[in-house]
Enzyme design. Structure first.
Site, PDB file in Angstrom:
ATOM      1  N   ARG A  14      -8.145  -4.063   3.669  1.00  0.00           N
ATOM      2  CA  ARG A  14      -8.441  -2.868   4.472  1.00  0.00           C
ATOM      3  C   ARG A  14      -9.801  -2.337   4.020  1.00  0.00           C
ATOM      4  O   ARG A  14     -10.032  -2.122   2.829  1.00  0.00           O
ATOM      5  CB  ARG A  14      -7.379  -1.802   4.231  1.00  0.00           C
ATOM      6  CG  ARG A  14      -7.723  -0.510   4.911  1.00  0.00           C
ATOM      7  CD  ARG A  14      -6.778   0.593   4.534  1.00  0.00           C
ATOM      8  NE  ARG A  14      -7.130   1.785   5.291  1.00  0.00           N
ATOM      9  CZ  ARG A  14      -7.101   3.007   4.789  1.00  0.00           C
ATOM     10  NH1 ARG A  14      -6.740   3.196   3.538  1.00  0.00           N
ATOM     11  NH2 ARG A  14      -7.436   4.035   5.522  1.00  0.00           N
ATOM     12  N   GLY A  72       0.096  12.241   9.856  1.00  0.00           N
ATOM     13  CA  GLY A  72       0.528  12.130   8.468  1.00  0.00           C
ATOM     14  C   GLY A  72      -0.182  13.201   7.685  1.00  0.00           C
ATOM     15  O   GLY A  72      -0.583  14.222   8.252  1.00  0.00           O
ATOM     16  N   GLY A  86      -3.124  12.909   6.575  1.00  0.00           N
ATOM     17  CA  GLY A  86      -4.312  12.882   7.439  1.00  0.00           C
ATOM     18  C   GLY A  86      -3.795  12.690   8.856  1.00  0.00           C
ATOM     19  O   GLY A  86      -2.773  12.024   9.041  1.00  0.00           O
ATOM     20  N   ARG A  92      -6.965  19.337   5.193  1.00  0.00           N
ATOM     21  CA  ARG A  92      -8.260  19.400   5.895  1.00  0.00           C
ATOM     22  C   ARG A  92      -8.178  20.347   7.083  1.00  0.00           C
ATOM     23  O   ARG A  92      -7.168  20.375   7.786  1.00  0.00           O
ATOM     24  CB  ARG A  92      -8.665  18.008   6.411  1.00  0.00           C
ATOM     25  CG  ARG A  92      -8.884  16.996   5.320  1.00  0.00           C
ATOM     26  CD  ARG A  92      -9.446  15.697   5.908  1.00  0.00           C
ATOM     27  NE  ARG A  92      -9.233  14.607   4.998  1.00  0.00           N
ATOM     28  CZ  ARG A  92      -8.645  13.447   5.318  1.00  0.00           C
ATOM     29  NH1 ARG A  92      -8.241  13.227   6.549  1.00  0.00           N
ATOM     30  NH2 ARG A  92      -8.502  12.514   4.409  1.00  0.00           N
ATOM     31  N   GLU A 117       0.525  -0.516   9.230  1.00  0.00           N
ATOM     32  CA  GLU A 117      -0.885  -0.878   9.135  1.00  0.00           C
ATOM     33  C   GLU A 117      -1.071  -2.205   8.399  1.00  0.00           C
ATOM     34  O   GLU A 117      -1.955  -2.990   8.721  1.00  0.00           O
ATOM     35  CB  GLU A 117      -1.663   0.234   8.434  1.00  0.00           C
ATOM     36  CG  GLU A 117      -1.761   1.470   9.311  1.00  0.00           C
ATOM     37  CD  GLU A 117      -2.157   2.730   8.560  1.00  0.00           C
ATOM     38  OE1 GLU A 117      -3.342   3.000   8.469  1.00  0.00           O
ATOM     39  OE2 GLU A 117      -1.256   3.437   8.084  1.00  0.00           O
TER      40      GLU A 117
HETATM   41  P1  AMP Z   1       1.899   9.993   5.652  1.00  0.00           P
HETATM   42  O1  AMP Z   1       0.534  10.483   5.232  1.00  0.00           O
HETATM   43  O2  AMP Z   1       1.897   9.226   6.930  1.00  0.00           O
HETATM   44  O3  AMP Z   1       2.654   9.302   4.547  1.00  0.00           O
HETATM   45  O4  AMP Z   1       2.775  11.318   5.974  1.00  0.00           O
HETATM   46  C1  AMP Z   1       2.978  12.316   5.016  1.00  0.00           C
HETATM   47  C2  AMP Z   1       3.491  13.573   5.721  1.00  0.00           C
HETATM   48  O5  AMP Z   1       4.708  13.258   6.421  1.00  0.00           O
HETATM   49  C3  AMP Z   1       3.815  14.707   4.758  1.00  0.00           C
HETATM   50  O6  AMP Z   1       3.314  15.922   5.260  1.00  0.00           O
HETATM   51  C4  AMP Z   1       5.326  14.719   4.766  1.00  0.00           C
HETATM   52  O7  AMP Z   1       5.833  15.986   4.486  1.00  0.00           O
HETATM   53  C5  AMP Z   1       5.619  14.305   6.191  1.00  0.00           C
HETATM   54  N1  AMP Z   1       7.028  13.889   6.338  1.00  0.00           N
HETATM   55  C6  AMP Z   1       7.627  12.793   5.838  1.00  0.00           C
HETATM   56  N2  AMP Z   1       8.957  12.792   6.137  1.00  0.00           N
HETATM   57  C7  AMP Z   1       9.178  13.932   6.863  1.00  0.00           C
HETATM   58  C8  AMP Z   1      10.331  14.523   7.461  1.00  0.00           C
HETATM   59  N3  AMP Z   1      11.520  13.952   7.389  1.00  0.00           N
HETATM   60  N4  AMP Z   1      10.167  15.697   8.122  1.00  0.00           N
HETATM   61  C9  AMP Z   1       8.966  16.302   8.199  1.00  0.00           C
HETATM   62  N5  AMP Z   1       7.838  15.790   7.652  1.00  0.00           N
HETATM   63  C10 AMP Z   1       7.944  14.629   6.986  1.00  0.00           C
END
Ligand code: AMP
Length: 393
Positions: A88, A205, A207, A236, A379
């Site tokens: 990546r 996520g 980000g 951010r 990804e």
């Molecule tokens: P990522 O960067 O894609 O790993 O996503 C991280 C974000 O997803 C964080 O803000 C987590 O709190 C949120 N997240 C993961 N599981 C849940 C859930 N069951 N409900 C709400 N937010 C979640």
């Protein structure tokens, strides 16, 4: 054929090994906190896990440990057994709009792009250089986060700054999260049995970004020169009036580093309610925390504004797609983002929306003219597939 995917960051390396014939993951792991006392390496395969806690002083040693773990798990006998390694790389600039076989010239070009991604490209290059040294006989491919957005037209990627800032400084919209947007687009396309779909993909996520897709091609995205633009994220700010920076600098004497930290690390959900983890923000809001509720409202309002504007430039939509940690798991965020969008033909089925998405699920109501999907992103698999198709195997 086995393909190893590497995501080399400044202090961690994530890896995943795929058997491409069956498109299955054989093992995945991480080398964490490289250069610190607490560093460790971990591999998971089937229902087993091996962990090594030791001082991992640099990427070279980290990647050596990774190969030891892969061999100790009896997944491979040595690295030469790999058909390819897919790396990546965050920033491909205007130079790389497709995956590319890595050689000395490609490394030089990625080095030239360091000013555009000073935190990410050097770390990606560390991983590339070490694996090229360790496995000189294995083809290595760079897959760029920015490449998916290469089809954005100039009127959408240019900023209204003096033209020279584009020519001399490379200032334009590049976009990020490209492998994720690309992966979920392909999944949605397969599901709809339609090649060139019109879609809005939402990677939400820590980000977060959105992409506008017309006839199967990306025509706009919310992130810009850097991942700071667009949606409200964990820490951010996303979009704001650029004059806020001059105002704060003049009023409070903030320097460039202060402003960088303010916008990248201390803003977004965290800036509004003190927490960047969406699960916690949701919990706080349910307990009546007004700032957490405000943060949630701001987060989905920004998304809705982009859904409307992207719908205007795409035309008739086939689907919108939620992905990323929040998009895949946060039922309430999905409801807030789609609320009152019936006039755009977007309507959720609240019961279907309550499901866990292990694979693609359709959460739109029967009446909805636009399908609403939740698609778990992958990804690493996307990088492996792009590596595989570049090598034509
Ligand atoms: P990522 O960067 O894609 O790993 O996503 C991280 C974000 O997803 C964080 O803000 C987590 O709190 C949120 N997240 C993961 N599981 C849940 C859930 N069951 N409900 C709400 N937010 C979640």
């Amino acid at each position: 054929m086995k393909i190893l995917v590497l995501n080399s960051g400044s202090s961690s390396i994530k890896f995943q090994l795929f058997e491409m014939n069956e498109k299955i993951s054989l093992a995945c792991g991480i080398i964490e906190q490289i250069g610190e006392q607490e560093s460790y390496a971990k591999i998971e395969f089937g229902d087993k896990k091996i962990e090594k806690k030791e001082v991992i002083s640099n990427h070279k040693y980290g990647l050596k440990l990774m190969s030891i773990l892969l061999i100790e798990s009896f997944i491979i006998k040595n690295l030469d057994e790999l058909g390819a390694i897919g790396h990546r790389v965050v920033h491909g600039g205007e130079k790389f709009s497709k995956p590319v076989l890595i050689n000395g010239e490609v490394i030089e070009e990625i080095e030239k792009l360091i000013p555009l991604a000073p935190l990410h490209n050097p770390a990606n290059l560390d991983g590339i250089k070490v694996t090229m040294e360790q496995s000189p006989n294995v083809p290595q491919v760079a897959v760029f986060d920015t490449a998916f957005h290469a089809t954005i037209p100039s009127y959408a990627y240019m900023y209204a700054l003096p033209y020279d800032t584009y020519v001399h400084d490379g200032v334009r919209r590049y976009g990020f999260h490209g492998t994720s947007h690309h992966f979920v687009l392909k999944e949605a396309s397969k599901y709809l049995v339609k090649e060139k779909i019109n879609a809005i993909t939402l990677h939400l996520g820590n980000g977060a970004s959105m992409a506008a897709i017309k006839d199967g091609k990306c025509i706009d995205t919310t992130m810009g020169l850097t991942p700071l633009e667009g949606l409200i994220m964990g820490t951010r700010s996303g979009d704001l009036d650029p004059a806020i920076l001059f105002y704060l600098a003049r009023k409070n004497g903030f320097n460039i580093d202060d402003l960088d930290k303010l916008l990248n690390k201390n803003s977004g959900l965290k800036g509004i309610c003190g927490n960047n983890d969406m699960r916690e923000v949701e919990k706080m809001a349910k307990k009546g925390d007004a700032k957490a509720q405000l943060a949630l409202n701001m987060f989905s309002y920004r998304i809705k504004k982009y859904i409307g504007s992207y719908n205007a430039v795409i035309g008739k939509l086939d689907c919108i797609v939620f992905t990323g940690g929040i998009g895949e798991n946060d039922i309430d965020t999905r409801v807030r983002c789609c609320e009152d969008l019936e006039h755009l033909g977007i309507e959720l089925d609240l019961i279907k929306n309550n499901q866990r998405a292990k694979e693609i699920i359709d959460i739109s109501s029967k009446k909805s003219k636009v399908k609403v999907f939740v698609i778990p992103t992958n990804e690493e698999l996307e990088i492996a597939e792009q590596t595989n198709s570049l090598l034509g195997t």
